[in-house]
Design a protein around this motif. Structure first.
Motif, PDB file in Angstrom:
ATOM      1  N   ARG A  32     -25.677   3.084 -73.098  1.00 60.35           N
ATOM      2  CA  ARG A  32     -26.081   4.414 -72.663  1.00 60.35           C
ATOM      3  C   ARG A  32     -27.583   4.436 -72.399  1.00 60.35           C
ATOM      4  N   GLY A  33     -27.980   4.951 -71.217  1.00 58.23           N
ATOM      5  CA  GLY A  33     -29.390   5.053 -70.873  1.00 58.23           C
ATOM      6  C   GLY A  33     -29.954   3.843 -70.155  1.00 58.23           C
ATOM      7  N   GLU A  34     -29.162   2.774 -70.012  1.00 60.47           N
ATOM      8  CA  GLU A  34     -29.630   1.569 -69.315  1.00 60.47           C
ATOM      9  C   GLU A  34     -29.677   1.832 -67.806  1.00 60.47           C
ATOM     10  N   VAL A  35     -30.724   1.353 -67.139  1.00 58.61           N
ATOM     11  CA  VAL A  35     -30.847   1.513 -65.693  1.00 58.61           C
ATOM     12  C   VAL A  35     -29.782   0.670 -65.006  1.00 58.61           C
ATOM     13  N   ILE A  36     -29.029   1.306 -64.095  1.00 60.78           N
ATOM     14  CA  ILE A  36     -27.983   0.566 -63.365  1.00 60.78           C
ATOM     15  C   ILE A  36     -28.253   0.537 -61.853  1.00 60.78           C
ATOM     16  N   GLY A  37     -29.270   1.261 -61.397  1.00 61.94           N
ATOM     17  CA  GLY A  37     -29.601   1.280 -59.973  1.00 61.94           C
ATOM     18  C   GLY A  37     -30.559   2.406 -59.663  1.00 61.94           C
ATOM     19  N   GLN A  38     -30.737   2.658 -58.370  1.00 61.72           N
ATOM     20  CA  GLN A  38     -31.606   3.738 -57.921  1.00 61.72           C
ATOM     21  C   GLN A  38     -30.824   4.682 -57.013  1.00 61.72           C
ATOM     22  N   LEU A  39     -31.217   5.929 -57.027  1.00 60.79           N
ATOM     23  CA  LEU A  39     -30.548   6.922 -56.195  1.00 60.79           C
ATOM     24  C   LEU A  39     -30.910   6.711 -54.734  1.00 60.79           C
ATOM     25  N   GLY A  40     -29.897   6.850 -53.866  1.00 62.29           N
ATOM     26  CA  GLY A  40     -30.121   6.639 -52.446  1.00 62.29           C
ATOM     27  C   GLY A  40     -29.471   7.713 -51.594  1.00 62.29           C
ATOM     28  N   ASN A  41     -29.127   7.317 -50.371  1.00 61.41           N
ATOM     29  CA  ASN A  41     -28.512   8.236 -49.417  1.00 61.41           C
ATOM     30  C   ASN A  41     -27.491   7.461 -48.587  1.00 61.41           C
ATOM     31  N   SER A  42     -26.623   6.717 -49.269  1.00 57.39           N
ATOM     32  CA  SER A  42     -25.608   5.918 -48.593  1.00 57.39           C
ATOM     33  C   SER A  42     -24.270   6.636 -48.631  1.00 57.39           C
ATOM     34  N   GLY A  43     -23.415   6.332 -47.665  1.00 58.39           N
ATOM     35  CA  GLY A  43     -22.085   6.924 -47.632  1.00 58.39           C
ATOM     36  C   GLY A  43     -22.062   8.296 -46.983  1.00 58.39           C
ATOM     37  N   ASN A  44     -21.086   9.103 -47.367  1.00 57.48           N
ATOM     38  CA  ASN A  44     -20.909  10.435 -46.788  1.00 57.48           C
ATOM     39  C   ASN A  44     -21.860  11.404 -47.486  1.00 57.48           C
ATOM     40  N   SER A  45     -23.128  11.243 -47.189  1.00 55.73           N
ATOM     41  CA  SER A  45     -24.184  11.976 -47.883  1.00 55.73           C
ATOM     42  C   SER A  45     -25.131  12.562 -46.849  1.00 55.73           C
ATOM     43  N   SER A  46     -25.407  13.861 -46.988  1.00 59.69           N
ATOM     44  CA  SER A  46     -26.270  14.526 -46.008  1.00 59.69           C
ATOM     45  C   SER A  46     -27.735  14.502 -46.397  1.00 59.69           C
ATOM     46  N   GLU A  47     -28.026  14.133 -47.643  1.00 62.55           N
ATOM     47  CA  GLU A  47     -29.395  13.896 -48.065  1.00 62.55           C
ATOM     48  C   GLU A  47     -29.345  13.151 -49.383  1.00 62.55           C
ATOM     49  N   PRO A  48     -30.442  12.510 -49.807  1.00 62.69           N
ATOM     50  CA  PRO A  48     -30.417  11.756 -51.064  1.00 62.69           C
ATOM     51  C   PRO A  48     -29.973  12.624 -52.242  1.00 62.69           C
TER      52      PRO A  48
END
Length: 344
Positions: free
Chosen positions: A290-306
């Motif tokens: 719990r709390g471990e970094v697993i990645g960064q937030l992005g804007n991939s896929g069916n996404s209209s903004e990050p």
């Protein structure tokens, strides 16, 4: 703006009206409106005179006055404040008919949500019986640029069937709940069992989700922020190679979830979607805390903004599983329009 998740279903129903006008970037577009449409005249000159008279005599409805105007049948006044793009998509007669059917049996609506975001005023009202709801969006000139009216339906029994695992928010700092709650006005995911209890989280500063060029991912406060494991578990799926959408507003419907990490927690699966390309720091089979970094937030896929799409399901295949209501630490219950604080 809208912050779309892995799917953006069309609302259907006897008198469901949903027109959210998207610009090339992500903003809801208002291209005029705010005055009544004149009745048909014999000559253009007569029409111009009539329109001028209406402009001078018509008082704009304030956002808080919309539900009462609907109940009273003042659809001509409401329609006069539709943006020009909005008017092009629904006729005044159709709107009048839909509202008449919608308000039948409802004498009032109470405001349930109210916030300003990216120069738009977002409002939600629900009737006392919690059977019908209204969602409206107004621009700075009180033009109506988005409107949804629909039956809310009965609550699902699964609303009270929470995860066995207790989850922590998968990020640090302050975040804004754009979609979250147990009805379709607070949470558009709610209509569909596979993502009924999903959330979409963004970051907001001074009432805006971005600063600078709205077409660039880097302009958004959420883009690139660390995404954390919400509970101890084992990574079962990692997708890491899908490009982030460029420019912002262009969406990848072929890969709806975009880059993602899915973690198993004793038969429950947390799904963290729309991650930044190449940012995943874990691989399938890894044990995470719990709390471990697993990645960064992005804007991939069916996404209209990050933004971060988060949900917990009873299987690792998002589209073949059932979403489960999340039991959060400290009894947290994220709702649309709220600011919530992740751990430090």
């Amino acid at each position: 703006m809208t912050s779309r998740g892995v799917e953006h279903p069309n609302k259907k129903g006897a008198y469901s009206l949903m027109i959210l006008l998207l610009s090339a970037a992500v903003g809801l577009s208002a291209c005029g409106g705010g005055t009544a449409v004149p009745k048909k005249q014999d000559t253009p000159e007569q029409g111009a005179k009539a329109e001028s008279a209406v402009k001078s005599e018509t008082k704009l409805l304030q956002p808080e006055e919309l539900p009462k105007a609907m109940v009273e049948g003042r659809t001509d006044v409401i329609y006069s404040q539709f943006s020009s793009d909005f008017k092009a998509q629904v006729s005044q007669k159709d709107f009048k008919d839909m509202v008449a059917e919608f308000v039948n049996g409802a004498s009032a609506f109470h405001e349930e949500s109210n916030f300003l975001l990216n120069d738009l005023d977002h409002r939600i009202w629900i009737d006392p019986a919690s059977r019908k709801g209204i969602l409206a969006l107004f621009d700075g000139q009180a033009a109506i640029v988005g409107l949804q009216i629909l039956e809310l339906g009965k609550p699902h029994a699964s609303d009270e069937q929470y995860t066995n695992t207790t989850f922590r928010l998968p990020f640090k700092g302050d975040w804004f709940v754009f979609w979250g709650g147990n009805n379709v006005l607070f949470n558009y995911h709610y209509e569909h069992e596979i993502q009924r209890y999903a959330y979409d989280f963004i970051q907001v500063q001074d009432g805006r989700s971005y600063q600078g060029d709205e077409k660039k991912n880097e302009s958004y406060f959420a883009f690139g922020k660390e995404v954390l494991a919400p509970a101890d578990g084992v990574v079962v799926t990692v997708v890491n190679d899908i490009p982030d959408n460029v420019p912002v507003g262009v969406m990848n419907e072929q890969n709806p979830a975009g880059n993602q990490v899915i973690i198993e927690h004793n038969g429950e699966y947390s799904i963290l979607a729309h991650l930044k390309q190449g940012s995943a720091t874990v691989k399938e089979g890894d044990t995470v805390k719990r709390g471990e970094v697993i990645g960064q937030l992005g804007n991939s896929g069916n996404s209209s903004e990050p933004h971060l799409h988060f949900q917990v399901s009873d299987g690792k295949d998002l589209f073949q599983s059932r979403a489960i209501a999340v039991k959060w630490e400290q009894g947290l219950n994220p709702q649309r329009g709220e600011i919530i604080q992740g751990g430090e």
